[in-house]
Design a protein around this motif. Sequence first.
Motif, PDB file in Angstrom:
ATOM      1  N   ILE A   1     -28.480  28.402  24.550  1.00 21.55           N
ATOM      2  CA  ILE A   1     -28.514  29.291  23.385  1.00 21.55           C
ATOM      3  C   ILE A   1     -27.282  30.194  23.366  1.00 21.55           C
ATOM      4  O   ILE A   1     -26.716  30.462  22.295  1.00 21.55           O
ATOM      5  N   LEU A   2     -26.832  30.640  24.534  1.00 19.45           N
ATOM      6  CA  LEU A   2     -25.614  31.462  24.567  1.00 19.45           C
ATOM      7  C   LEU A   2     -24.419  30.671  24.044  1.00 19.45           C
ATOM      8  O   LEU A   2     -23.612  31.191  23.262  1.00 19.45           O
ATOM      9  N   ALA A   3     -24.307  29.425  24.461  1.00 17.11           N
ATOM     10  CA  ALA A   3     -23.198  28.593  23.992  1.00 17.11           C
ATOM     11  C   ALA A   3     -23.287  28.365  22.493  1.00 17.11           C
ATOM     12  O   ALA A   3     -22.270  28.425  21.782  1.00 17.11           O
ATOM     13  N   SER A   4     -24.488  28.117  21.992  1.00 12.08           N
ATOM     14  CA  SER A   4     -24.655  27.908  20.553  1.00 12.08           C
ATOM     15  C   SER A   4     -24.227  29.131  19.760  1.00 12.08           C
ATOM     16  O   SER A   4     -23.522  29.017  18.745  1.00 12.08           O
ATOM     17  N   ILE A   5     -24.660  30.298  20.214  1.00 14.74           N
ATOM     18  CA  ILE A   5     -24.324  31.523  19.495  1.00 14.74           C
ATOM     19  C   ILE A   5     -22.821  31.771  19.531  1.00 14.74           C
ATOM     20  O   ILE A   5     -22.197  32.062  18.496  1.00 14.74           O
ATOM     21  N   ARG A   6     -22.245  31.647  20.702  1.00 12.26           N
ATOM     22  CA  ARG A   6     -20.817  31.962  20.835  1.00 12.26           C
ATOM     23  C   ARG A   6     -19.929  30.951  20.108  1.00 12.26           C
ATOM     24  O   ARG A   6     -18.930  31.326  19.489  1.00 12.26           O
ATOM     25  N   GLU A   7     -20.309  29.680  20.163  1.00 11.60           N
ATOM     26  CA  GLU A   7     -19.441  28.636  19.616  1.00 11.60           C
ATOM     27  C   GLU A   7     -19.719  28.328  18.151  1.00 11.60           C
ATOM     28  O   GLU A   7     -18.804  27.906  17.432  1.00 11.60           O
ATOM     29  N   ARG A   8     -20.952  28.561  17.686  1.00  9.71           N
ATOM     30  CA  ARG A   8     -21.308  28.141  16.333  1.00  9.71           C
ATOM     31  C   ARG A   8     -21.539  29.307  15.383  1.00  9.71           C
ATOM     32  O   ARG A   8     -21.387  29.139  14.163  1.00  9.71           O
ATOM     33  N   LEU A   9     -21.953  30.472  15.903  1.00  9.91           N
ATOM     34  CA  LEU A   9     -22.285  31.595  15.023  1.00  9.91           C
ATOM     35  C   LEU A   9     -21.264  32.725  15.073  1.00  9.91           C
ATOM     36  O   LEU A   9     -20.848  33.237  14.026  1.00  9.91           O
ATOM     37  N   LEU A  10     -20.851  33.120  16.267  1.00  7.13           N
ATOM     38  CA  LEU A  10     -19.917  34.248  16.364  1.00  7.13           C
ATOM     39  C   LEU A  10     -18.533  33.895  15.839  1.00  7.13           C
ATOM     40  O   LEU A  10     -17.690  34.788  15.676  1.00  7.13           O
ATOM     41  N   THR A  11     -18.303  32.637  15.532  1.00 11.35           N
ATOM     42  CA  THR A  11     -17.049  32.203  14.911  1.00 11.35           C
ATOM     43  C   THR A  11     -17.067  32.401  13.392  1.00 11.35           C
ATOM     44  O   THR A  11     -16.032  32.230  12.740  1.00 11.35           O
ATOM     45  N   LEU A  12     -18.225  32.753  12.831  1.00 13.09           N
ATOM     46  CA  LEU A  12     -18.307  33.051  11.396  1.00 13.09           C
ATOM     47  C   LEU A  12     -17.631  34.397  11.117  1.00 13.09           C
ATOM     48  O   LEU A  12     -17.435  35.201  12.032  1.00 13.09           O
ATOM     49  N   PRO A  13     -17.268  34.685   9.861  1.00 12.45           N
ATOM     50  CA  PRO A  13     -16.629  35.963   9.549  1.00 12.45           C
ATOM     51  C   PRO A  13     -17.458  37.159  10.017  1.00 12.45           C
ATOM     52  O   PRO A  13     -18.698  37.137   9.973  1.00 12.45           O
TER      53      PRO A  13
ATOM     54  N   GLU B   1     -23.303  41.540  16.541  1.00 12.10           N
ATOM     55  CA  GLU B   1     -23.768  40.668  17.618  1.00 12.10           C
ATOM     56  C   GLU B   1     -22.615  40.158  18.482  1.00 12.10           C
ATOM     57  O   GLU B   1     -22.834  39.781  19.639  1.00 12.10           O
ATOM     58  N   ARG B   2     -21.405  40.176  17.976  1.00 12.19           N
ATOM     59  CA  ARG B   2     -20.255  39.930  18.859  1.00 12.19           C
ATOM     60  C   ARG B   2     -20.197  41.006  19.936  1.00 12.19           C
ATOM     61  O   ARG B   2     -19.934  40.720  21.117  1.00 12.19           O
TER      62      ARG B   2
END
Length: 206
Positions: free
Chosen positions: A167-179, A197-198
């Motif tokens: 889940i950490l990888a998903s958030i960092r790689e897929r969500l925190l890359t959004l604006p 959340e960043r």
Amino acid sequence: MAVTIENLVTSGTFSLDGGTWEVDNNVWIVGNDEECVIIDSPHDAAAIIHQVRGRKVLAILLTHAHNDHIGAARQVAQAVGAAIYLNSEDLILWDQVYPDIQPDRQHVDGDLFEVGGATLRAIHTPGHSPGSTCFYLESEKTVFTGDTLFHGGPGATGRSYSDYPTILASIRERLLTLPADTVVRTGHGDNTTIAAERETLAKISQ
């Protein structure tokens, strides 16, 4: 006509691994006066159907298949004549609630769903569950994260079929890359932002 985002909160229980907890769930309805999609269908089918207000429902999009997110899905789908979409990796959880029937269709990473002149994009974010998926509405600067990302950090990973590093990888790689100004609309509780959340995730090691 601009797309609108409506929030309905329903209450019930979440059950897994032999435990049961009282929960309040967010239901998100995205669309306009003529058509909409429903994101998650927990607990109270009548309340969700009422919120639709007779509009054409193009799809019921499930973020994942824990019972507190899908418990009303079949009843809602039958009432409004819409197909249920679920990532196939969550069928193991779906089958615990609906052992005799499958979702109508599967969504996969990158799938696009058009509604009210706007487009939702599926982002597969495993970790809370194998098939957990978020839906990004870029035109409205918002993302619907189910139980993957909350106000204050990642969703729970202490039960079957979940994994904390994933889940950490998903958030960092897929969500925190959004604006940074993207509004995060969650499966439970208050909204947050990608920027906030960043900061939260920067404090979490691993």
